[in-house]
Write a protein that holds these residues in place. Structure first.
Motif, PDB file in Angstrom:
ATOM      1  N   VAL A 273       0.738  -1.165  -0.005  1.00 15.61           N
ATOM      2  CA  VAL A 273      -0.009  -0.107   0.093  1.00 15.61           C
ATOM      3  C   VAL A 273       0.729   1.074  -0.018  1.00 15.61           C
ATOM      4  O   VAL A 273       1.702   1.459   1.098  1.00 15.61           O
ATOM      5  N   ARG A 274       0.711   2.186  -0.825  1.00 18.52           N
ATOM      6  CA  ARG A 274       1.294   3.410  -1.111  1.00 18.52           C
ATOM      7  C   ARG A 274       0.330   4.317  -0.182  1.00 18.52           C
ATOM      8  O   ARG A 274      -0.889   4.335  -0.485  1.00 18.52           O
ATOM      9  N   TYR A 275       0.762   5.242   0.731  1.00 19.36           N
ATOM     10  CA  TYR A 275       0.228   6.131   1.463  1.00 19.36           C
ATOM     11  C   TYR A 275       0.740   7.332   1.711  1.00 19.36           C
ATOM     12  O   TYR A 275       1.988   7.481   1.378  1.00 19.36           O
ATOM     13  N   ALA A 276      -0.284   8.386   2.042  1.00 19.09           N
ATOM     14  CA  ALA A 276       0.368   9.846   2.427  1.00 19.09           C
ATOM     15  C   ALA A 276      -0.229  10.224   3.789  1.00 19.09           C
ATOM     16  O   ALA A 276      -1.529   9.736   3.982  1.00 19.09           O
ATOM     17  N   ASN A 277       0.603  10.771   4.539  1.00 21.47           N
ATOM     18  CA  ASN A 277       0.110  11.219   5.719  1.00 21.47           C
ATOM     19  C   ASN A 277      -0.743  12.452   5.861  1.00 21.47           C
ATOM     20  O   ASN A 277      -0.254  13.391   4.616  1.00 21.47           O
ATOM     21  N   ILE A 278      -1.420  12.844   6.771  1.00 20.68           N
ATOM     22  CA  ILE A 278      -2.031  14.248   6.688  1.00 20.68           C
ATOM     23  C   ILE A 278      -0.955  15.278   6.823  1.00 20.68           C
ATOM     24  O   ILE A 278       0.131  15.168   7.581  1.00 20.68           O
ATOM     25  N   ALA A 279      -1.142  16.251   5.920  1.00 22.33           N
ATOM     26  CA  ALA A 279       0.138  17.441   5.694  1.00 22.33           C
ATOM     27  C   ALA A 279      -0.071  18.525   6.772  1.00 22.33           C
ATOM     28  O   ALA A 279       1.045  18.651   7.648  1.00 22.33           O
ATOM     29  N   PRO A 280      -1.297  19.078   7.006  1.00 24.16           N
ATOM     30  CA  PRO A 280      -1.063  20.143   8.030  1.00 24.16           C
ATOM     31  C   PRO A 280      -0.748  19.918   9.301  1.00 24.16           C
ATOM     32  O   PRO A 280      -1.270  18.907   9.976  1.00 24.16           O
ATOM     33  N   LEU A 281       0.101  20.505  10.013  1.00 26.71           N
ATOM     34  CA  LEU A 281       0.970  20.044  11.223  1.00 26.71           C
ATOM     35  C   LEU A 281      -0.154  19.723  12.165  1.00 26.71           C
ATOM     36  O   LEU A 281       0.024  18.919  12.797  1.00 26.71           O
ATOM     37  N   LYS A 282      -1.188  20.679  12.613  1.00 26.98           N
ATOM     38  CA  LYS A 282      -2.134  20.519  13.732  1.00 26.98           C
ATOM     39  C   LYS A 282      -2.960  19.348  13.574  1.00 26.98           C
ATOM     40  O   LYS A 282      -3.070  18.801  14.249  1.00 26.98           O
ATOM     41  N   ARG A 283      -3.602  19.324  12.179  1.00 30.66           N
ATOM     42  CA  ARG A 283      -4.164  18.126  11.999  1.00 30.66           C
ATOM     43  C   ARG A 283      -3.555  16.672  12.142  1.00 30.66           C
ATOM     44  O   ARG A 283      -4.043  15.721  12.667  1.00 30.66           O
ATOM     45  N   TYR A 284      -2.458  16.767  11.618  1.00 36.40           N
ATOM     46  CA  TYR A 284      -1.340  15.508  11.658  1.00 36.40           C
ATOM     47  C   TYR A 284      -1.363  15.105  13.075  1.00 36.40           C
ATOM     48  O   TYR A 284      -1.606  14.096  13.681  1.00 36.40           O
ATOM     49  N   MET A 285      -0.962  16.188  14.176  1.00 39.18           N
ATOM     50  CA  MET A 285      -0.573  15.796  15.343  1.00 39.18           C
ATOM     51  C   MET A 285      -2.106  15.302  16.209  1.00 39.18           C
ATOM     52  O   MET A 285      -1.949  14.666  17.108  1.00 39.18           O
ATOM     53  N   GLU A 286      -2.963  16.109  15.871  1.00 41.11           N
ATOM     54  CA  GLU A 286      -4.320  15.687  16.503  1.00 41.11           C
ATOM     55  C   GLU A 286      -4.843  14.174  16.139  1.00 41.11           C
ATOM     56  O   GLU A 286      -5.432  13.660  17.045  1.00 41.11           O
ATOM     57  N   HIS A 287      -4.534  13.782  14.914  1.00 39.31           N
ATOM     58  CA  HIS A 287      -4.793  12.616  14.446  1.00 39.31           C
ATOM     59  C   HIS A 287      -3.913  11.708  15.149  1.00 39.31           C
ATOM     60  O   HIS A 287      -4.639  10.389  15.690  1.00 39.31           O
ATOM     61  N   VAL A 288      -2.757  11.687  15.323  1.00 34.82           N
ATOM     62  CA  VAL A 288      -1.890  10.695  16.104  1.00 34.82           C
ATOM     63  C   VAL A 288      -2.317  10.593  17.525  1.00 34.82           C
ATOM     64  O   VAL A 288      -2.474   9.585  18.122  1.00 34.82           O
ATOM     65  N   GLU A 289      -2.877  11.731  18.151  1.00 34.46           N
ATOM     66  CA  GLU A 289      -3.207  11.941  19.577  1.00 34.46           C
ATOM     67  C   GLU A 289      -4.575  10.990  19.619  1.00 34.46           C
ATOM     68  O   GLU A 289      -4.700  10.524  20.912  1.00 34.46           O
ATOM     69  N   THR A 290      -5.142  10.441  18.613  1.00 34.35           N
ATOM     70  CA  THR A 290      -6.252   9.741  18.779  1.00 34.35           C
ATOM     71  C   THR A 290      -5.695   8.348  18.652  1.00 34.35           C
ATOM     72  O   THR A 290      -6.605   7.234  18.468  1.00 34.35           O
ATOM     73  N   ALA A 291      -4.553   8.041  18.700  1.00 29.00           N
ATOM     74  CA  ALA A 291      -4.121   6.627  18.572  1.00 29.00           C
ATOM     75  C   ALA A 291      -4.523   6.035  17.170  1.00 29.00           C
ATOM     76  O   ALA A 291      -4.569   4.851  17.204  1.00 29.00           O
ATOM     77  N   GLN A 292      -4.488   6.836  16.203  1.00 31.73           N
ATOM     78  CA  GLN A 292      -4.574   6.500  14.751  1.00 31.73           C
ATOM     79  C   GLN A 292      -3.455   6.768  14.036  1.00 31.73           C
ATOM     80  O   GLN A 292      -3.035   7.964  14.059  1.00 31.73           O
ATOM     81  N   LEU A 293      -2.970   5.850  12.939  1.00 26.18           N
ATOM     82  CA  LEU A 293      -2.173   6.211  12.205  1.00 26.18           C
ATOM     83  C   LEU A 293      -2.577   7.158  11.176  1.00 26.18           C
ATOM     84  O   LEU A 293      -3.746   7.447  10.898  1.00 26.18           O
TER      85      LEU A 293
END
Length: 377
Positions: A273-293
Protein backbone atom coordinates in the motif's frame (compact mmCIF):
# COMPACT_ATOMS: atom_id res chain seq x y z
CA UNK A 1 10.22 -2.68 5.38
CA UNK A 2 13.76 -1.70 4.48
CA UNK A 3 13.80 2.00 5.36
CA UNK A 4 12.27 4.73 7.50
CA UNK A 5 11.85 8.29 6.24
CA UNK A 6 11.13 10.93 8.93
CA UNK A 7 9.81 14.27 7.73
CA UNK A 8 10.82 17.44 9.56
CA UNK A 9 8.68 20.20 8.01
CA UNK A 10 10.29 23.23 9.63
CA UNK A 11 12.32 25.86 7.78
CA UNK A 12 13.83 29.21 8.76
CA UNK A 13 13.54 30.32 5.13
CA UNK A 14 11.39 28.95 2.31
CA UNK A 15 13.19 28.26 -0.99
CA UNK A 16 11.48 29.61 -4.10
CA UNK A 17 11.38 26.21 -5.85
CA UNK A 18 10.32 23.98 -2.95
CA UNK A 19 6.92 22.25 -2.99
CA UNK A 20 7.54 19.86 -0.08
CA UNK A 21 5.37 20.11 3.02
CA UNK A 22 6.97 22.82 5.15
CA UNK A 23 6.22 25.67 7.58
CA UNK A 24 8.25 28.51 9.04
CA UNK A 25 10.00 27.40 12.23
CA UNK A 26 9.03 30.40 14.34
CA UNK A 27 6.07 29.97 16.72
CA UNK A 28 5.53 26.33 15.74
CA UNK A 29 4.99 23.44 18.22
CA UNK A 30 8.35 21.89 17.35
CA UNK A 31 8.90 19.96 20.59
CA UNK A 32 5.35 18.61 20.48
CA UNK A 33 5.84 17.57 16.86
CA UNK A 34 8.95 15.58 17.75
CA UNK A 35 7.00 13.74 20.45
CA UNK A 36 4.27 13.03 17.88
CA UNK A 37 6.89 11.38 15.68
CA UNK A 38 7.57 9.06 18.62
CA UNK A 39 3.86 8.28 18.93
CA UNK A 40 3.49 7.57 15.20
CA UNK A 41 6.45 5.18 15.28
CA UNK A 42 4.85 3.44 18.28
CA UNK A 43 1.52 3.16 16.45
CA UNK A 44 3.26 1.72 13.41
CA UNK A 45 4.93 -0.94 15.56
CA UNK A 46 1.62 -1.74 17.26
CA UNK A 47 0.02 -2.20 13.82
CA UNK A 48 2.38 -5.12 13.22
CA UNK A 49 5.05 -3.45 11.12
CA UNK A 50 8.38 -5.26 11.50
CA UNK A 51 11.22 -2.90 12.48
CA UNK A 52 13.85 -5.64 12.74
CA UNK A 53 14.82 -5.54 9.04
CA UNK A 54 15.22 -1.77 8.76
CA UNK A 55 18.39 -0.93 6.83
CA UNK A 56 18.19 2.87 6.66
CA UNK A 57 16.82 5.89 8.48
CA UNK A 58 16.60 9.23 6.67
CA UNK A 59 15.69 12.66 8.09
CA UNK A 60 14.28 14.90 5.35
CA UNK A 61 12.30 18.08 5.12
CA UNK A 62 11.75 20.90 5.30
CA UNK A 63 15.04 21.20 7.06
CA UNK A 64 15.99 18.73 9.80
CA UNK A 65 18.82 21.03 10.90
CA UNK A 66 16.32 23.83 11.54
CA UNK A 67 15.88 22.02 14.87
CA UNK A 68 18.01 23.10 17.80
CA UNK A 69 20.79 20.79 18.99
CA UNK A 70 18.59 19.80 21.95
CA UNK A 71 15.66 19.00 19.66
CA UNK A 72 17.87 16.99 17.32
CA UNK A 73 19.17 15.07 20.31
CA UNK A 74 15.63 14.20 21.39
CA UNK A 75 14.72 13.10 17.84
CA UNK A 76 17.76 10.83 17.75
CA UNK A 77 16.86 9.43 21.16
CA UNK A 78 13.43 8.51 19.78
CA UNK A 79 14.93 6.76 16.75
CA UNK A 80 17.26 4.75 18.99
CA UNK A 81 14.29 3.64 21.08
CA UNK A 82 12.55 2.11 18.04
CA UNK A 83 15.38 0.97 15.75
CA UNK A 84 18.56 -1.00 16.31
CA UNK A 85 20.79 1.76 14.97
CA UNK A 86 23.89 -0.43 15.26
CA UNK A 87 22.50 -2.72 12.54
CA UNK A 88 21.69 0.06 10.05
CA UNK A 89 23.49 0.16 6.71
CA UNK A 90 22.93 3.92 6.55
CA UNK A 91 21.67 6.72 8.82
CA UNK A 92 21.30 10.03 6.95
CA UNK A 93 20.06 13.54 7.41
CA UNK A 94 19.54 16.46 5.09
CA UNK A 95 21.12 19.71 6.27
CA UNK A 96 21.45 23.36 5.34
CA UNK A 97 25.02 24.74 5.34
CA UNK A 98 24.22 27.77 7.50
CA UNK A 99 22.33 25.74 10.12
CA UNK A 100 24.70 22.84 10.66
CA UNK A 101 26.57 24.33 13.61
CA UNK A 102 29.30 22.53 15.53
CA UNK A 103 26.96 21.60 18.38
CA UNK A 104 24.54 20.02 15.90
CA UNK A 105 27.37 18.16 14.16
CA UNK A 106 28.41 16.78 17.57
CA UNK A 107 24.84 15.71 18.39
CA UNK A 108 24.47 13.97 15.02
CA UNK A 109 27.82 12.22 15.38
CA UNK A 110 27.01 11.07 18.92
CA UNK A 111 23.59 9.89 17.69
CA UNK A 112 25.33 7.63 15.13
CA UNK A 113 24.20 9.53 12.03
CA UNK A 114 26.69 8.46 9.37
CA UNK A 115 25.71 10.39 6.21
CA UNK A 116 25.12 14.09 5.58
CA UNK A 117 23.25 15.39 2.55
CA UNK A 118 23.89 19.13 2.24
CA UNK A 119 21.54 21.39 0.29
CA UNK A 120 24.19 23.52 -1.41
CA UNK A 121 22.43 23.95 -4.81
CA UNK A 122 24.94 26.48 -6.16
CA UNK A 123 28.27 28.13 -5.37
CA UNK A 124 27.17 31.36 -7.05
CA UNK A 125 26.14 33.96 -4.45
CA UNK A 126 23.83 35.82 -6.82
CA UNK A 127 21.98 32.65 -7.81
CA UNK A 128 21.67 31.52 -4.19
CA UNK A 129 19.83 34.74 -3.40
CA UNK A 130 17.61 34.36 -6.48
CA UNK A 131 16.42 30.91 -5.42
CA UNK A 132 15.81 31.87 -1.79
CA UNK A 133 18.75 30.15 -0.14
CA UNK A 134 20.07 31.69 3.07
CA UNK A 135 23.67 30.42 3.01
CA UNK A 136 26.75 31.70 1.21
CA UNK A 137 29.23 29.68 -0.90
CA UNK A 138 31.80 30.13 1.86
CA UNK A 139 29.46 28.64 4.46
CA UNK A 140 28.95 25.57 2.27
CA UNK A 141 32.70 24.99 2.03
CA UNK A 142 33.21 25.65 5.76
CA UNK A 143 30.51 23.19 6.83
CA UNK A 144 32.04 20.41 4.71
CA UNK A 145 35.40 21.01 6.37
CA UNK A 146 33.83 21.16 9.83
CA UNK A 147 31.91 17.94 9.20
CA UNK A 148 35.07 16.18 8.16
CA UNK A 149 36.88 17.36 11.28
CA UNK A 150 33.97 16.04 13.35
CA UNK A 151 34.45 12.61 11.80
CA UNK A 152 31.94 12.50 8.95
CA UNK A 153 33.38 10.93 5.81
CA UNK A 154 30.13 10.14 3.96
CA UNK A 155 29.05 13.58 2.74
CA UNK A 156 26.93 14.46 -0.27
CA UNK A 157 25.89 17.80 -1.73
CA UNK A 158 22.88 18.62 -3.88
CA UNK A 159 23.31 20.92 -6.88
CA UNK A 160 20.62 22.41 -9.11
CA UNK A 161 21.07 23.51 -12.72
CA UNK A 162 18.85 25.31 -15.25
CA UNK A 163 18.20 27.99 -12.61
CA UNK A 164 16.65 31.34 -13.61
CA UNK A 165 19.23 33.40 -15.47
CA UNK A 166 21.96 30.77 -14.96
CA UNK A 167 24.69 30.74 -17.59
CA UNK A 168 26.92 27.88 -18.68
CA UNK A 169 29.85 29.74 -17.12
CA UNK A 170 28.09 29.96 -13.75
CA UNK A 171 27.26 26.26 -13.85
CA UNK A 172 30.83 25.29 -14.73
CA UNK A 173 32.14 27.46 -11.90
CA UNK A 174 29.77 25.76 -9.44
CA UNK A 175 31.02 22.38 -10.64
CA UNK A 176 34.63 23.56 -10.24
CA UNK A 177 34.02 24.44 -6.60
CA UNK A 178 31.96 21.34 -5.93
CA UNK A 179 34.58 18.98 -7.36
CA UNK A 180 37.36 20.75 -5.45
CA UNK A 181 35.76 19.43 -2.25
CA UNK A 182 36.44 15.85 -3.45
CA UNK A 183 33.29 14.45 -1.87
CA UNK A 184 32.27 10.81 -2.21
CA UNK A 185 28.77 11.65 -3.47
CA UNK A 186 27.06 14.34 -5.54
CA UNK A 187 23.48 14.85 -6.69
CA UNK A 188 22.66 17.14 -9.61
CA UNK A 189 19.06 18.02 -10.45
CA UNK A 190 17.48 20.08 -13.18
CA UNK A 191 15.16 22.73 -11.77
CA UNK A 192 11.50 21.66 -11.94
CA UNK A 193 8.86 24.35 -11.53
CA UNK A 194 6.20 22.98 -9.21
CA UNK A 195 2.73 24.45 -8.50
CA UNK A 196 2.26 26.49 -5.32
CA UNK A 197 5.85 27.75 -5.32
CA UNK A 198 7.26 31.27 -5.68
CA UNK A 199 8.85 30.29 -9.00
CA UNK A 200 5.55 28.91 -10.32
CA UNK A 201 3.83 32.22 -9.65
CA UNK A 202 6.68 34.17 -11.26
CA UNK A 203 6.62 31.89 -14.32
CA UNK A 204 2.90 32.44 -14.77
CA UNK A 205 3.55 36.20 -14.71
CA UNK A 206 6.31 35.85 -17.32
CA UNK A 207 8.96 36.95 -14.82
CA UNK A 208 11.11 33.82 -14.64
CA UNK A 209 13.93 33.80 -17.25
CA UNK A 210 14.75 30.08 -17.48
CA UNK A 211 17.49 28.59 -19.69
CA UNK A 212 16.19 26.89 -22.84
CA UNK A 213 16.02 23.13 -23.35
CA UNK A 214 19.29 23.03 -25.30
CA UNK A 215 21.08 24.98 -22.54
CA UNK A 216 19.66 22.63 -19.91
CA UNK A 217 20.88 19.60 -21.89
CA UNK A 218 24.36 21.14 -22.14
CA UNK A 219 24.42 21.63 -18.36
CA UNK A 220 23.40 18.02 -17.75
CA UNK A 221 26.06 16.83 -20.21
CA UNK A 222 28.68 18.94 -18.43
CA UNK A 223 27.62 17.44 -15.09
CA UNK A 224 27.95 13.86 -16.37
CA UNK A 225 31.33 14.50 -17.99
CA UNK A 226 32.77 16.25 -14.94
CA UNK A 227 31.65 13.47 -12.61
CA UNK A 228 33.05 10.81 -14.90
CA UNK A 229 36.44 12.53 -15.07
CA UNK A 230 36.50 12.78 -11.27
CA UNK A 231 35.76 9.07 -10.82
CA UNK A 232 32.22 9.62 -9.53
CA UNK A 233 30.12 6.96 -11.22
CA UNK A 234 26.62 7.85 -12.39
CA UNK A 235 24.57 5.15 -10.66
CA UNK A 236 21.21 6.90 -11.10
CA UNK A 237 20.13 9.63 -13.50
CA UNK A 238 20.87 12.45 -11.03
CA UNK A 239 23.30 10.78 -8.62
CA UNK A 240 27.04 10.13 -8.72
CA UNK A 241 29.34 8.40 -6.23
CA UNK A 242 32.58 6.60 -5.70
CA UNK A 243 31.92 2.84 -5.34
CA UNK A 244 30.39 1.99 -1.97
CA UNK A 245 29.09 5.50 -1.26
CA UNK A 246 25.80 5.30 -3.17
CA UNK A 247 22.70 6.42 -1.26
CA UNK A 248 21.29 3.18 0.12
CA UNK A 249 18.07 4.85 1.27
CA UNK A 250 17.32 6.25 -2.17
CA UNK A 251 18.12 2.88 -3.73
CA UNK A 252 15.19 1.49 -1.73
CA UNK A 253 12.90 3.83 -3.69
CA UNK A 254 14.43 2.98 -7.07
CA UNK A 255 14.39 -0.74 -6.32
CA UNK A 256 10.65 -0.43 -5.62
CA UNK A 257 11.01 -1.80 -2.09
CA UNK A 258 8.99 -0.88 0.98
CA UNK A 259 9.65 1.89 3.50
CA UNK A 260 7.77 3.81 6.18
CA UNK A 261 7.06 7.52 5.83
CA UNK A 262 6.74 9.19 9.23
CA UNK A 263 5.61 12.75 9.94
CA UNK A 264 3.28 15.39 8.53
CA UNK A 265 2.88 15.00 4.77
CA UNK A 266 5.24 12.02 4.57
CA UNK A 267 4.69 9.30 1.99
CA UNK A 268 5.34 5.60 2.53
CA UNK A 269 4.95 2.17 0.94
CA UNK A 270 4.09 -0.72 3.27
CA UNK A 271 2.42 -4.10 2.76
CA UNK A 272 1.67 -3.32 -0.88
CA UNK A 273 0.00 0.00 0.00
CA UNK A 274 1.31 3.44 -0.95
CA UNK A 275 0.09 6.07 1.49
CA UNK A 276 0.31 9.76 2.34
CA UNK A 277 0.09 11.25 5.82
CA UNK A 278 -2.02 14.25 6.75
CA UNK A 279 0.03 17.33 5.83
CA UNK A 280 -1.23 20.25 7.98
CA UNK A 281 0.79 20.17 11.18
CA UNK A 282 -2.02 20.63 13.69
CA UNK A 283 -4.32 18.10 12.01
CA UNK A 284 -1.51 15.55 11.77
CA UNK A 285 -0.70 15.89 15.47
CA UNK A 286 -4.35 15.78 16.55
CA UNK A 287 -4.93 12.62 14.53
CA UNK A 288 -1.97 10.79 16.07
CA UNK A 289 -3.24 11.83 19.53
CA UNK A 290 -6.37 9.73 18.83
CA UNK A 291 -4.08 6.67 18.57
CA UNK A 292 -4.63 6.30 14.83
CA UNK A 293 -2.07 6.28 12.06
CA UNK A 294 -2.37 9.69 10.33
CA UNK A 295 -3.15 8.45 6.83
CA UNK A 296 -5.10 10.73 4.51
CA UNK A 297 -4.66 8.64 1.37
CA UNK A 298 -4.01 4.95 0.75
CA UNK A 299 -3.65 3.12 -2.55
CA UNK A 300 -3.29 -0.65 -2.77
CA UNK A 301 -0.82 -1.16 -5.60
CA UNK A 302 -2.14 -3.58 -8.22
CA UNK A 303 0.13 -6.19 -9.85
CA UNK A 304 0.04 -4.13 -13.06
CA UNK A 305 1.07 -0.97 -11.19
CA UNK A 306 3.87 -2.84 -9.41
CA UNK A 307 5.31 -3.94 -12.74
CA UNK A 308 5.04 -0.42 -14.16
CA UNK A 309 6.81 1.00 -11.10
CA UNK A 310 9.49 -1.68 -11.34
CA UNK A 311 10.30 -0.46 -14.84
CA UNK A 312 10.20 3.34 -14.55
CA UNK A 313 11.87 3.38 -11.13
CA UNK A 314 14.40 0.68 -12.00
CA UNK A 315 15.39 2.35 -15.26
CA UNK A 316 16.46 5.42 -13.30
CA UNK A 317 19.41 3.32 -12.11
CA UNK A 318 22.21 3.08 -14.65
CA UNK A 319 22.38 -0.68 -14.01
CA UNK A 320 18.73 -0.84 -15.10
CA UNK A 321 16.27 -3.69 -14.55
CA UNK A 322 17.31 -7.32 -14.25
CA UNK A 323 15.39 -9.58 -16.66
CA UNK A 324 15.80 -12.52 -14.28
CA UNK A 325 14.73 -10.57 -11.18
CA UNK A 326 11.61 -9.26 -12.95
CA UNK A 327 10.52 -12.81 -13.81
CA UNK A 328 11.19 -14.07 -10.28
CA UNK A 329 9.34 -11.14 -8.70
CA UNK A 330 6.23 -11.13 -10.90
CA UNK A 331 5.98 -14.65 -12.33
CA UNK A 332 5.93 -13.36 -15.89
CA UNK A 333 8.84 -12.74 -18.23
CA UNK A 334 9.89 -9.22 -19.16
CA UNK A 335 9.73 -10.26 -22.82
CA UNK A 336 6.14 -11.46 -22.45
CA UNK A 337 5.00 -8.35 -20.57
CA UNK A 338 6.96 -5.55 -22.24
CA UNK A 339 8.77 -7.12 -25.20
CA UNK A 340 7.13 -4.89 -27.82
CA UNK A 341 7.74 -1.73 -25.77
CA UNK A 342 11.38 -2.62 -25.12
CA UNK A 343 12.05 -3.44 -28.78
CA UNK A 344 10.56 -0.10 -29.81
CA UNK A 345 12.74 1.75 -27.26
CA UNK A 346 15.81 -0.14 -28.50
CA UNK A 347 15.05 1.02 -32.05
CA UNK A 348 14.82 4.59 -30.75
CA UNK A 349 18.18 4.20 -28.96
CA UNK A 350 16.59 4.89 -25.57
CA UNK A 351 17.29 1.52 -23.92
CA UNK A 352 19.65 -1.38 -24.49
CA UNK A 353 19.83 -5.02 -23.43
CA UNK A 354 23.19 -5.89 -21.89
CA UNK A 355 24.19 -8.72 -19.57
CA UNK A 356 20.55 -9.73 -19.12
CA UNK A 357 19.57 -6.23 -17.98
CA UNK A 358 17.46 -3.52 -19.63
CA UNK A 359 18.96 -0.08 -19.09
CA UNK A 360 18.92 3.40 -20.53
CA UNK A 361 21.41 4.27 -23.26
CA UNK A 362 23.40 7.50 -23.03
CA UNK A 363 20.71 9.04 -25.24
CA UNK A 364 18.02 7.55 -23.00
CA UNK A 365 19.54 9.16 -19.90
CA UNK A 366 18.83 12.54 -21.50
CA UNK A 367 15.32 11.49 -22.55
CA UNK A 368 14.36 9.37 -19.56
CA UNK A 369 10.77 10.55 -19.30
CA UNK A 370 10.12 9.57 -22.91
CA UNK A 371 11.22 6.02 -22.07
CA UNK A 372 9.43 5.82 -18.70
CA UNK A 373 6.06 6.86 -20.17
CA UNK A 374 6.04 3.82 -22.45
CA UNK A 375 5.61 1.53 -19.45
CA UNK A 376 2.59 3.33 -18.03
CA UNK A 377 -0.81 1.81 -18.75
Amino acid sequence: MRGIYIHIPFCHQICHYCDFNKVFFENQPVDEYIETINKELTLLKQSGTDFTKVETVFFGGGTPTALTAKQLDRLLEIVHSHVNVDSLSEFSTEANPDELTQDKLDVLKNGQVKRLSLGVQSFDEELLKKIGRSHSPEQAIDVVNNARRTGFDNISIDLIYALPGQSQTQWKDTLDQAMALELPHYSGYSLIIEPKTVFYNLMNKGRLPLPGEDEETMMFDELINRMERAGRTQYEISNFAIPGKESIHNMIYWENDEYAGIGAGAHGYLNGVRYANIAPLKRYMEHVETAQLPRIEENTVTPQERMEEEMFLGLRKTEGVSVKHFTEKFGVSLEEKYGAVINDLIRKDLVELQENRIRLTRNGIFKGNEAFQQFLG
